[in-house]
Write a protein that holds these residues in place. Structure first.
Motif, PDB file in Angstrom:
ATOM      1  N   ALA A 117       0.819  -1.220   0.000  1.00  0.00           N
ATOM      2  CA  ALA A 117       0.000   0.000   0.000  1.00  0.00           C
ATOM      3  C   ALA A 117       0.849   1.265   0.000  1.00  0.00           C
ATOM      4  N   VAL A 118       2.114   1.167   0.377  1.00  0.00           N
ATOM      5  CA  VAL A 118       2.965   2.350   0.520  1.00  0.00           C
ATOM      6  C   VAL A 118       3.094   3.156  -0.776  1.00  0.00           C
ATOM      7  N   PRO A 119       3.407   2.535  -1.929  1.00  0.00           N
ATOM      8  CA  PRO A 119       3.530   3.342  -3.157  1.00  0.00           C
ATOM      9  C   PRO A 119       2.248   4.088  -3.517  1.00  0.00           C
ATOM     10  N   VAL A 120       1.094   3.466  -3.297  1.00  0.00           N
ATOM     11  CA  VAL A 120      -0.182   4.096  -3.625  1.00  0.00           C
ATOM     12  C   VAL A 120      -0.438   5.293  -2.711  1.00  0.00           C
ATOM     13  N   LEU A 121      -0.203   5.113  -1.420  1.00  0.00           N
ATOM     14  CA  LEU A 121      -0.427   6.200  -0.460  1.00  0.00           C
ATOM     15  C   LEU A 121       0.498   7.382  -0.741  1.00  0.00           C
ATOM     16  N   LEU A 122       1.772   7.096  -1.022  1.00  0.00           N
ATOM     17  CA  LEU A 122       2.717   8.176  -1.315  1.00  0.00           C
ATOM     18  C   LEU A 122       2.359   8.879  -2.618  1.00  0.00           C
ATOM     19  N   SER A 123       1.988   8.101  -3.625  1.00  0.00           N
ATOM     20  CA  SER A 123       1.614   8.680  -4.915  1.00  0.00           C
ATOM     21  C   SER A 123       0.411   9.608  -4.767  1.00  0.00           C
ATOM     22  N   ASN A 124      -0.605   9.151  -4.058  1.00  0.00           N
ATOM     23  CA  ASN A 124      -1.798   9.984  -3.846  1.00  0.00           C
ATOM     24  C   ASN A 124      -1.454  11.255  -3.082  1.00  0.00           C
ATOM     25  N   TYR A 125      -0.580  11.125  -2.104  1.00  0.00           N
ATOM     26  CA  TYR A 125      -0.207  12.285  -1.283  1.00  0.00           C
ATOM     27  C   TYR A 125       0.509  13.338  -2.130  1.00  0.00           C
ATOM     28  N   TYR A 126       1.516  12.925  -2.883  1.00  0.00           N
ATOM     29  CA  TYR A 126       2.306  13.891  -3.646  1.00  0.00           C
ATOM     30  C   TYR A 126       1.576  14.421  -4.874  1.00  0.00           C
ATOM     31  N   GLU A 127       0.566  13.706  -5.340  1.00  0.00           N
ATOM     32  CA  GLU A 127      -0.230  14.192  -6.470  1.00  0.00           C
ATOM     33  C   GLU A 127      -1.449  14.981  -6.002  1.00  0.00           C
ATOM     34  N   GLY A 128      -1.568  15.156  -4.688  1.00  0.00           N
ATOM     35  CA  GLY A 128      -2.670  15.939  -4.142  1.00  0.00           C
ATOM     36  C   GLY A 128      -4.016  15.252  -4.206  1.00  0.00           C
ATOM     37  N   LYS A 129      -4.014  13.954  -4.343  1.00  0.00           N
ATOM     38  CA  LYS A 129      -5.266  13.203  -4.399  1.00  0.00           C
ATOM     39  C   LYS A 129      -5.741  12.834  -2.992  1.00  0.00           C
ATOM     40  N   GLU A 130      -7.015  12.496  -2.908  1.00  0.00           N
ATOM     41  CA  GLU A 130      -7.562  12.053  -1.628  1.00  0.00           C
ATOM     42  C   GLU A 130      -6.884  10.749  -1.217  1.00  0.00           C
ATOM     43  N   ILE A 131      -6.430  10.705   0.025  1.00  0.00           N
ATOM     44  CA  ILE A 131      -5.788   9.496   0.523  1.00  0.00           C
ATOM     45  C   ILE A 131      -6.851   8.596   1.139  1.00  0.00           C
TER      46      ILE A 131
END
Length: 274
Positions: A117-131
């Motif tokens: 789950a780590v890559p998805v959570l980091l990607s969403n965070y840095y792309e400004g998406k809802e986590i």
């Protein structure tokens, strides 16, 4: 491990950098050799990229190891013992694995679902998406459509069971988090499957195993099968488990056969909180 292997490896490398570890070991149950084959294949595919980007010598090595299949090896210190080539049984604490784990070194034992789950959570965070946090739930038991369901941690137990084809009025109870966690009565079936809400009912999500029990099920017979399983799977190290599960089986067998005494029921009541 089989469906999105590279995402798991990416998560492992990200966590290895965050935790500053020397080595990453992915432990795979010996029964799931196809998963090991997929991981080995993905590692071979990843190596040329790491070499060409100059990252190979800057990242810790990743190895895949098969470990024993007994139930108890799911406990983190038993897993560490198995990786060391020893009998898979839990260690006494302290020290915790984070202080002295694999071969005496500080060790972080993390579930592969969390790692992936780590890559998805980091990607969403840095792309400004809802986590959003999602989890895999393995739904089985008295349902029409048993299987693996990926849901947000806002889903309720009755909603999840409905997706698996179980009607709320036909559910007597459900194991939440597997049989080692505990039962949720039908009157509490609308609980949201979050760590906080399930903890209030005395159960925990753990691996996300949901086992539905219909109104046709006898809870005594179900718990008898559960205790037989734990009695068989006990590593035998601690007396409360080694002897207690055996006594529970004997008492439940007497109850199931209609031969239990009041003393049996008092004994169960006295030990139910342990």
């Amino acid at each position: 491990m089989e469906g999105n292997t590279h995402q798991l490896l990416e998560g492992a490398l990200l966590l290895s950098l965050a935790l500053n570890v020397d080595e990453v070991i992915i432990a795979v149950n010996e029964r799931f050799r196809n998963a090991k084959m997929m991981l080995d294949k993905a590692l071979n595919e990843l190596k040329p990229f790491l070499e060409s980007s100059g990252l190979l010598n800057r990242l810790p090595p990743i190895t895949v190891s098969l470990v024993g299949s007994p139930y108890i090896v799911g406990e983190e210190t038993a897993l560490i013992n198995s990786l060391e080539g020893n009998r898979g049984e839990p260690r006494l604490r302290p020290p915790d694995p984070t202080e002295a784990g694999l071969f005496g070194k500080p060790t972080a034992v993390i579930n592969v679902e969390v790692v992936a789950a780590v890559p998805v959570l980091l990607s969403n965070y840095y792309e400004g998406k809802e986590i959003t946090i999602e989890k895999y739930f393995c739904v089985t038991g008295d349902v029409d459509k048993p299987g693996l369901y990926r849901e947000r941690l806002t889903v309720s137990l009755n909603e999840l069971l409905a997706k698996a084809g179980a009607k709320e009025e036909n559910v007597k109870a459900a194991f939440v988090g597997g049989v080692s966690s505990g039962l949720v009565h039908s009157s509490k079936i609308r609980v949201r499957l979050t760590p906080e809400e399930t903890r209030k009912l005395g159960v925990f999500l753990g691996p996300g195993v949901i086992i539905a029990l219909s109104n046709n099920r006898c809870i005594v017979d179900i718990m008898l099968e559960v205790e037989r399983f734990f009695s068989h799977e006990s590593c035998g190290r601690c007396e409360p488990c080694r002897l207690g599960t055996k006594e529970l089986v004997e008492v439940l067998e007497r109850i199931s056969a209609g031969k239990a005494s009041e003393e049996d029921l008092k004994w169960l009541s006295r030990w139910r909180g342990l």
